[in-house]
Design a protein around this motif. Structure first.
Motif, short mmCIF file in Angstrom:
data_model
loop_
_atom_site.label_atom_id
_atom_site.label_comp_id
_atom_site.label_asym_id
_atom_site.label_seq_id
_atom_site.Cartn_x
_atom_site.Cartn_y
_atom_site.Cartn_z
N GLU A 2 22.30 14.85 83.40
CA GLU A 2 21.48 12.88 83.69
C GLU A 2 21.16 13.10 85.41
O GLU A 2 21.80 12.92 86.20
CB GLU A 2 22.46 12.44 83.22
N GLN A 39 15.91 14.40 81.66
CA GLN A 39 16.93 13.82 81.95
C GLN A 39 17.35 12.34 82.72
O GLN A 39 18.73 12.59 82.75
CB GLN A 39 18.25 14.42 81.48
N LYS A 41 18.23 8.89 83.19
CA LYS A 41 19.18 8.00 82.67
C LYS A 41 19.25 6.77 83.32
O LYS A 41 19.23 6.15 82.71
CB LYS A 41 20.74 8.68 82.90
N GLN A 92 23.45 4.32 75.75
CA GLN A 92 23.74 5.07 74.61
C GLN A 92 23.21 6.65 74.27
O GLN A 92 21.54 6.46 74.77
CB GLN A 92 23.71 4.68 72.96
N GLU A 93 23.99 7.12 74.01
CA GLU A 93 22.47 8.96 74.15
C GLU A 93 21.65 8.68 74.13
O GLU A 93 21.24 7.79 72.22
CB GLU A 93 23.58 10.12 73.40
N GLY A 94 20.65 8.88 74.66
CA GLY A 94 18.82 9.00 74.05
C GLY A 94 17.93 7.65 74.57
O GLY A 94 16.95 7.33 74.90
#
Length: 315
Positions: A2, A39, A41, A92-94
């Motif tokens: 990330e 990736q 973030k 959160q993830e995603g």
């Protein structure tokens, strides 16, 4: 791995091309599809107003870019508006955090109320200038011996009161040194090393050391002429040389990325032409750094930095 990227000019493109869409428009280097592949973030989205825009229209253009941020960026379900740095830890993830920054105070003229409105809209990083003179300071293309203007004191005081990070990218040398003791939080969001590439937009080793000693950070930029002098294209390896120089000079915990995607188009580093290609940079870094060190550069160092925002009481 990330990544947190401190600078892109997506918003300027979204307003310049009326039909542009953030999700997968091929004209946008840091579109959502590319951010996901790379990736990313957290992505910082700069409000940048071209110097060609008449002064009386600049604040309106800033408002248009904020509107595009809401209607074209934040409308995507993956994007989360970061108005408090601590929100990054709850992503959160995603999900991808989206942060507003202001690339130069040109659009506010001498009106502090306009700056307050931009901060109220969620701007978390503010550069005093772009490359040229405004009511606050002088840019990197101006005489390096000219310092901050009187209005700068009011601007800096407001930014300090709001715990807003002040960005030294684009500021001229004298203004840079005058700012250091005045600013509560400092960052060079997209600059490289002048010792390796002699360009007024890059910082000298002394500037870099002083920046860190005053609590700041240094984020490298992917623009070829700031990596290799007078080069329209260059290699990832040459960019990594800047990272390695900084690692030796100030330590990896103070280094990060500020790509300047969509502000550097059409020039690009080979195999680093958009946000999706961050993986090639990560791979190249493994030749000189451990995975833990790369994670510090890519994300964790910045997270440690913003975790302290709001705790300083000395200014």
């Amino acid at each position: 791995m990330e990544v947190i990227d401190l600078h892109c000019d997506v918003l300027e493109k979204l307003t310049r091309f009326e039909d542009a869409q953030f999700r997968n428009d091929p004209r946008i280097q840091a579109n959502l599809t590319n951010l996901i592949k790379g990736q990313i973030k957290v992505q910082v989205f700069a409000i940048f107003i071209s110097p060609d825009v008449p002064q009386e229209r600049k604040f309106l253009e800033a408002a248009r870019q904020i509107e595009a941020f809401h209607t074209k960026v934040l409308c995507e379900p993956e994007m989360v508006h970061i108005t408090d740095w601590q929100q990054i830890q709850t992503l959160q993830e995603g999900q991808i955090g989206a942060v507003l920054s202001l690339e130069g105070c040109d659009c506010i003229g001498e009106d502090l109320t306009k700056l307050k409105l931009l901060l109220d809209a969620g701007v978390k990083l503010v550069g005093l200038t772009w490359n040229y003179e405004n009511a606050v300071a002088y840019g990197a293309s101006e005489n390096p011996k000219r310092g901050l203007k009187p209005f700068a004191k009011e601007v800096i005081q407001l930014l300090n009161e709001r715990d807003v990070i002040i960005d030294v990218a684009h500021l001229n040398e004298q203004g840079f040194y005058e700012l250091l003791p005045m600013a509560k939080y400092l960052i060079a969001s997209h600059c490289n090393v002048r010792a390796l590439c002699d360009h007024p937009r890059n910082l000298t080793d002394n500037q870099i050391i002083q920046l860190i000693q005053n609590g700041g950070r240094m984020h490298v930029v992917f623009y070829p002429p700031f990596i290799e002098k007078e080069k329209d294209t260059t290699s990832i390896e040459k960019l990594v040389e800047h990272v390695a120089h900084l690692a030796n000079l100030i330590g990896i915990e103070h280094i990060g990325f500020g790509s300047d995607f969509d502000g550097i188009d059409p020039l690009s580093v080979t195999n680093l032409s958009n946000a999706a290609e961050y993986r090639y940079l990560m791979h190249s870094l493994t030749k000189q750094f451990t995975n833990m060190e790369i994670e510090t550069i890519a994300k964790n160092g910045f997270l440690n930095y913003v975790a302290k925002i709001g705790t300083r009481m000395d200014l």
